[in-house]
Write a protein that holds these residues in place. Structure first.
Motif, PDB file in Angstrom:
ATOM      1  N   VAL A   1      45.905  49.354  31.157  1.00 38.88           N
ATOM      2  CA  VAL A   1      46.498  50.035  32.103  1.00 38.88           C
ATOM      3  C   VAL A   1      46.179  49.674  33.639  1.00 38.88           C
ATOM      4  N   HIS A   2      46.918  49.957  34.596  1.00 35.04           N
ATOM      5  CA  HIS A   2      46.534  49.377  35.958  1.00 35.04           C
ATOM      6  C   HIS A   2      46.057  48.030  36.109  1.00 35.04           C
ATOM      7  N   THR A   3      44.984  47.635  36.346  1.00 32.00           N
ATOM      8  CA  THR A   3      44.527  46.190  36.875  1.00 32.00           C
ATOM      9  C   THR A   3      44.407  45.703  35.446  1.00 32.00           C
ATOM     10  N   VAL A   4      45.088  44.239  35.637  1.00 33.70           N
ATOM     11  CA  VAL A   4      44.591  43.247  34.575  1.00 33.70           C
ATOM     12  C   VAL A   4      44.229  41.987  35.177  1.00 33.70           C
ATOM     13  N   PHE A   5      43.282  41.251  34.765  1.00 35.48           N
ATOM     14  CA  PHE A   5      42.909  39.828  35.318  1.00 35.48           C
ATOM     15  C   PHE A   5      42.619  38.778  34.533  1.00 35.48           C
ATOM     16  N   GLU A   6      42.729  37.845  34.894  1.00 34.30           N
ATOM     17  CA  GLU A   6      41.999  36.510  34.208  1.00 34.30           C
ATOM     18  C   GLU A   6      41.743  35.554  35.019  1.00 34.30           C
TER      19      GLU A   6
ATOM     20  N   CYS B   1      43.127  45.653  45.170  1.00 32.67           N
ATOM     21  CA  CYS B   1      43.108  44.439  46.146  1.00 32.67           C
ATOM     22  C   CYS B   1      42.282  44.234  47.552  1.00 32.67           C
ATOM     23  N   LYS B   2      42.700  45.650  48.205  1.00 34.62           N
ATOM     24  CA  LYS B   2      41.759  45.989  49.503  1.00 34.62           C
ATOM     25  C   LYS B   2      40.421  45.722  49.256  1.00 34.62           C
ATOM     26  N   ARG B   3      39.737  45.968  48.345  1.00 31.05           N
ATOM     27  CA  ARG B   3      38.155  45.847  47.934  1.00 31.05           C
ATOM     28  C   ARG B   3      37.943  44.443  47.689  1.00 31.05           C
ATOM     29  N   LEU B   4      38.578  43.834  46.971  1.00 30.11           N
ATOM     30  CA  LEU B   4      38.575  42.317  46.865  1.00 30.11           C
ATOM     31  C   LEU B   4      38.622  41.595  48.197  1.00 30.11           C
ATOM     32  N   ASP B   5      39.484  42.164  49.135  1.00 28.08           N
ATOM     33  CA  ASP B   5      39.542  41.416  50.501  1.00 28.08           C
ATOM     34  C   ASP B   5      38.387  41.652  51.194  1.00 28.08           C
TER      35      ASP B   5
ATOM     36  N   ILE C   1      37.206  37.872  48.224  1.00 29.56           N
ATOM     37  CA  ILE C   1      37.642  37.200  47.035  1.00 29.56           C
ATOM     38  C   ILE C   1      39.048  36.715  46.965  1.00 29.56           C
ATOM     39  N   LYS C   2      39.288  35.567  46.857  1.00 26.97           N
ATOM     40  CA  LYS C   2      40.707  34.865  46.929  1.00 26.97           C
ATOM     41  C   LYS C   2      41.196  35.522  45.450  1.00 26.97           C
ATOM     42  N   TYR C   3      42.301  35.578  45.375  1.00 34.83           N
ATOM     43  CA  TYR C   3      43.183  36.314  43.933  1.00 34.83           C
ATOM     44  C   TYR C   3      44.655  35.707  44.190  1.00 34.83           C
ATOM     45  N   GLU C   4      45.236  35.676  42.900  1.00 32.16           N
ATOM     46  CA  GLU C   4      46.744  35.385  43.150  1.00 32.16           C
ATOM     47  C   GLU C   4      47.333  36.446  42.308  1.00 32.16           C
ATOM     48  N   ILE C   5      48.323  37.240  42.931  1.00 37.42           N
ATOM     49  CA  ILE C   5      48.902  38.273  42.091  1.00 37.42           C
ATOM     50  C   ILE C   5      50.023  37.665  41.049  1.00 37.42           C
ATOM     51  N   ASP C   6      49.935  37.571  39.829  1.00 34.79           N
ATOM     52  CA  ASP C   6      50.914  36.981  38.910  1.00 34.79           C
ATOM     53  C   ASP C   6      51.429  38.086  38.182  1.00 34.79           C
ATOM     54  N   PRO C   7      52.814  38.169  38.367  1.00 31.81           N
ATOM     55  CA  PRO C   7      53.599  39.329  37.726  1.00 31.81           C
ATOM     56  C   PRO C   7      53.778  39.033  36.342  1.00 31.81           C
ATOM     57  N   PHE C   8      53.342  37.635  36.023  1.00 33.69           N
ATOM     58  CA  PHE C   8      53.598  37.410  34.584  1.00 33.69           C
ATOM     59  C   PHE C   8      52.379  37.569  33.643  1.00 33.69           C
ATOM     60  N   LEU C   9      51.183  37.686  34.120  1.00 37.72           N
ATOM     61  CA  LEU C   9      49.948  38.166  33.616  1.00 37.72           C
ATOM     62  C   LEU C   9      50.354  39.754  32.792  1.00 37.72           C
ATOM     63  N   VAL C  10      50.369  39.568  31.478  1.00 37.87           N
ATOM     64  CA  VAL C  10      50.375  41.014  30.982  1.00 37.87           C
ATOM     65  C   VAL C  10      49.207  41.228  29.998  1.00 37.87           C
ATOM     66  N   ARG C  11      48.310  40.031  29.274  1.00 39.96           N
ATOM     67  CA  ARG C  11      47.429  40.107  28.619  1.00 39.96           C
ATOM     68  C   ARG C  11      47.804  40.400  27.255  1.00 39.96           C
TER      69      ARG C  11
END
Ligand code: HAM
Length: 421
Positions: free
Chosen positions: A263-268, A239-243, A247-257
């Motif tokens: 493992v670790h980072t997932v994104f959509e 997240c620090k590097r995206l900052d 880069i704008k992002y939403e942390i979404d605890p419901f995103l599991v893919r």
């Protein structure tokens, strides 16, 4: 279904649509090339175990959606439902298991036996990227940044980046137990699928779309807070590097893919220009174990659905082929036997010199030939009859403006070039 229609969930791509595909492909090559990624082309089918082991037996794709058949030796093979597992199989031939980084991207068709709907297809196309061999938050952040650079270059605005962490295998039992305990209290309100997930794979409840389940899911305990300190730190570093990059992002605890290897980072990336199937791209960090291997291949990557990218670009009113100027052609019309010979030879000569040429079959009337010129969307027409031939000239007509003039053969190519470019 019309007799000539392709099977449900598949499409023919006609010549007038190919420009849009090329635009996506070339933009991908250009952007990923700047991050030092090289193109990998793997087979469209693999031994079934590559996907079973690679994606995990429990995943919906493996359980319900694979196109699997026996090939000639009786071996079970599967049309690739995604690109990561096959890419890892191919990269086993390199030093990735010894921590040597590989950067590859791929473009091509994937196959999933899903119920066809808008944006959900049985043969679809992905542009995918894999950074393989090393683990570092820096690589996760760079991969996400590259995906956003790709979308930006495609002119796609208004997309949302959702981000979450899945921790590592050792983090999961305690978190899964907490989720299980929580959902067990509300079991009566869960949909039938989620009740099964409670026993099988509790994580999948988190991305259930059923409204009554969503209300319960909204109150899940902070499972990521239970992950080890090093996993939480890893995510913070991403997240620090995206900052750093703004880069704008939403942390979404419901995103599991949907695939088990993460493992670790997932994104959509989602976009409101799409309907229910609103994910343009998805990815994350993974550990994927292939058949016959004891050590997993590690990497981070993503895939974007090409049909969905096109749908979003259309919703944004962007030109399908990125305003690329299609090469225009010159039409050669001939009347008479000698002129016919000239047409045939001159067309061959111009094509050899890089100019696109269209003609109509010999013996057609001038009117029919000029109709064909329109059909080919020619920029100009060269018209020759036996009389012009005798004088060493041709009539050159600008089909946009309508002007026409006689041009000596010696100057003809130069004059044509002015009109087709
Ligand atoms: P995925 O989320 O299954 O991930 O697919 C990635 C993208 O492919 C989706 O966001 C969507 O745009 C498109 N897509 C998937 N299924 C369909 C379908 N039936 N019809 C149309 N488009 C579809 C993967 O495939 C992972 N291999 C991504 C990845 C690479 N993770 C790490 N590296």
């Amino acid at each position: 279904m019309a007799k000539s229609a392709p099977l449900p969930g598949t499409s023919d791509i006609f010549p007038n649509e190919v420009g849009a595909w090329r635009f996506l492909e070339e933009t991908a090559r250009s952007v990923f090339g700047r991050f030092n990624y090289g193109e990998l082309r793997t087979p469209i089918f693999e031994a079934t175990e590559v996907f079973q082991r690679g994606l995990g037996d429990e995943t919906e794709v493996v359980q319900k959606e694979m196109y699997t058949f026996n090939d000639r030796g009786g071996r079970s093979v599967t049309l690739r439902p995604e690109g990561t597992a096959g890419t890892m199989r191919a990269l086993l031939n390199t030093d990735v298991l010894n921590g040597v980084e590989q950067r590859v991207f791929y473009i091509g068709p994937m196959f999933r036996g899903e119920r066809p709907a808008a944006g959900r297809r049985r043969q679809f196309h992905q542009v995918g990227v894999e950074n393989v061999g090393r683990v570092a938050p820096e690589l996760d952040a760079e991969t996400i940044a590259m995906l956003l650079a790709f979308l930006e270059e495609l002119g796609i605005t208004g997309a949302t980046l959702k981000l979450n962490t899945r921790g590592v295998a050792a983090d999961r039992p305690a978190a899964a137990a907490a989720l299980k305990e929580f959902f067990s209290k509300h079991v009566d309100l869960l949909c039938e699928d989620c009740r099964k997930r409670l026993e099988g794979n509790v994580w999948r409840i988190l991305d259930c779309k059923v409204e009554s389940c969503r209300e319960i899911i909204a109150n899940v305990p902070d499972y990521a807070g239970m992950f080890s300190e090093s996993s939480r730190e890893y995510f913070q570093e991403v997240c620090k590097r995206l900052d750093w990059l703004g880069i704008k992002y939403e942390i979404d605890p419901f995103l599991v893919r949907g695939l088990d290897y993460y493992v670790h980072t997932v994104f959509e990336i989602t976009h409101p220009g799409l309907g229910a199937q609103n994910a343009i791209a998805g990815g994350g960090r993974y550990e994927l174990t292939l058949p016959g291997e004891s050590k997993p291949v590690i990497g981070v990557g993503f895939a974007a659905g090409m049909e969905r990218l096109m749908m979003v670009r259309e919703a944004l009113n962007l030109p399908a082929n990125g305003n690329e100027k299609e090469p225009r052609c010159v039409f050669i019309a001939a009347l008479g036997e000698a002129a016919e010979e000239f047409k045939f030879k001159y067309a061959a000569e111009l094509r050899k010199q890089g100019i696109a040429v269209a003609t109509e079959l010999a013996g057609k009337s001038m009117k029919a030939q000029m109709r064909a010129a329109n059909r080919f969307n020619a920029a100009c027409a060269v018209i020759v009859g036996d009389e012009e031939l005798a004088k060493g000239v041709a009539v050159l007509k600008d089909l946009a403006g309508g002007e026409q003039k006689e041009v000596a053969f010696a100057d003809l190519k130069t004059e044509i070039e002015k009109l087709v470019k």
